[in-house]
Scaffold this active site. Structure first.
Site, mmCIF file in Angstrom:
data_model
loop_
_atom_site.group_PDB
_atom_site.id
_atom_site.type_symbol
_atom_site.label_atom_id
_atom_site.label_comp_id
_atom_site.label_asym_id
_atom_site.label_seq_id
_atom_site.Cartn_x
_atom_site.Cartn_y
_atom_site.Cartn_z
ATOM 1 N N ARG A 66 0.896 -1.528 0.090
ATOM 2 C CA ARG A 66 0.134 0.035 0.079
ATOM 3 C C ARG A 66 0.757 1.120 0.079
ATOM 4 N NH1 ARG A 66 -4.675 0.497 -1.609
ATOM 5 N NH2 ARG A 66 -5.589 -0.956 -0.526
ATOM 6 N N ARG A 89 1.221 -6.777 -9.737
ATOM 7 C CA ARG A 89 1.566 -5.945 -8.702
ATOM 8 C C ARG A 89 2.080 -6.773 -7.597
ATOM 9 N NH1 ARG A 89 -3.536 -2.588 -5.790
ATOM 10 N NH2 ARG A 89 -4.881 -4.211 -6.221
ATOM 11 N N HIS A 167 0.346 3.316 -10.540
ATOM 12 C CA HIS A 167 -0.547 4.075 -9.447
ATOM 13 C C HIS A 167 0.362 4.734 -8.401
ATOM 14 C CE1 HIS A 167 -3.912 3.824 -6.407
ATOM 15 N NE2 HIS A 167 -4.420 3.078 -7.285
ATOM 16 N N ASP A 212 -12.315 10.056 -6.728
ATOM 17 C CA ASP A 212 -11.688 8.681 -7.753
ATOM 18 C C ASP A 212 -12.220 9.083 -8.951
ATOM 19 O OD1 ASP A 212 -11.975 5.140 -6.924
ATOM 20 O OD2 ASP A 212 -11.106 6.341 -8.588
ATOM 21 N N GLU A 271 -2.092 9.257 -11.054
ATOM 22 C CA GLU A 271 -1.521 7.927 -11.966
ATOM 23 C C GLU A 271 -1.564 8.175 -13.249
ATOM 24 O OE1 GLU A 271 -4.783 6.170 -8.474
ATOM 25 O OE2 GLU A 271 -4.320 4.849 -10.394
#
Ligand code: TA6
Length: 314
Positions: A66, A89, A167, A212, A271
């Site tokens: 994270r 990832r 990201h 978002d 991102e």
């Protein structure tokens, strides 16, 4: 410090996971975990951390780390049937001992080449052969560059399509004091409203609640201004037409086990991405996606950093 130590060192990180430390003579540094091909640290020549990593980040497969710069491939978020953000990832990458020659010559000696190919298990969920080469470079001035080269190595003649994102979690002093420049008046898909399409207003973007959004066909340069730290991040990108902006704010923060309840105040994800139009590669074809990050120490009011001038400059 020996010259070799200065530049590239392979060592053990959290939970004994392999990582590569890149160092530049003037003091800047970066760290990349082979787990996820994941940049987890980028420091300026004062040793200040520029990326956000959650204090609750889990450095243990299969959970993605994270913070830092997770790589979303072959699927961004839930834009498809695979697990959110795809699977690279949470795979262990290798150091590429025979990197394919690089189209452009980089003056920096401080870089590492990683490579990932799908496992038999991966081919069951996403039946496509690929070679993903990732070069992470730390420039002499401390800029951090990531270049991804993805080649379709299918032998069955099949093309494949994918979406992608770097990201990136930027570390900021106080989210309510941050402005993002370069996305004004653009269309975006709002992930909080069923990906409905809207048009952004004409001023810099500021933050007072969960966001978002996937901004479509953005300029190749975006500025993230952190007034309190008198610092501006400049994100330059190629081959990545879109840009995602994310902050979970308080409720989502509490809902994430690997994220501190108050940590949303000190991070912002911006991102570089390819989401709206999936990229399609025929066998033998290769795609390249580049992101370059720089942190400019300056104060907005001094006029040194008029974001419009930054965004207009090369
Ligand atoms: O990039 C924004 C986003 O897609 C958000 O919707 C949120 O889910 C975030 O990524 C984090 O995703 P993760 O799978 O890492 O928890």
């Amino acid at each position: 410090m020996t010259s070799e130590k200065v530049h590239v060192e392979v060592c053990k990180g959290v939970n004994g996971l392999d990582k590569v430390v890149l160092r530049e003579i003037r003091g800047s540094s970066a760290e990349v975990y082979l787990y996820g091909g994941h940049v987890t640290s980028w420091k300026n020549d004062h040793g200040e951390e520029l990326l956000f990593i959650s204090s609750k980040a889990i450095f243990k497969p299969p959970k993605a780390i994270r913070g830092g710069i997770p790589i979303c491939f072959p699927q961004f978020s839930n834009h498809g049937s695979l697990e959110p953000h795809g699977f690279v990832r949470n795979r262990v990458w290798s150091i590429d001992s025979e990197p394919a020659p690089f189209p452009l010559n980089s003056s920096s000696k401080t870089f590492i080449d990683l490579i990932l190919k799908p496992s038999e298990e991966d081919l069951k969920t996403w039946p496509h052969s690929f070679e993903f080469r990732l070069r992470v470079t730390l420039g002499p001035g401390g800029d951090l560059m990531l270049i991804s080269r993805i080649r379709n190595t299918n032998t069955d003649g099949k093309a494949f399509s994918f979406t992608f994102a770097y990201h990136t979690y930027f570390s900021v002093s106080d989210i309510s004091e941050v402005r993002v420049e370069g996305l004004e008046t653009l269309d975006y898909l709002d992930n909080l409203q069923n990906k409905e399409r809207f048009t952004e207003q004409g001023d810099a973007i500021t933050f007072e609640s969960e966001v978002d959004k996937i901004y479509l066909s953005t300029p190749t340069k975006i500025a993230i201004l952190d007034h309190e730290k008198k610092r501006t991040f400049v994100l330059r990108k190629d081959g990545l037409p879109d840009a995602v902006v994310w902050n979970p704010w308080d409720k989502k923060a509490k809902a994430m086990a690997d994220f501190g309840d108050e940590e949303y105040k000190h991070m912002l994800c911006v991102e570089a991405a390819a989401v709206e139009k999936a990229i399609t590669l025929k066998p033998g074809e290769e795609w390249r996606g580049r992101q370059e990050l720089s942190a400019v120490p300056s104060s907005y009011c001094s006029g040194q950093l008029d974001p419009r001038r930054v965004l207009q400059s090369t």
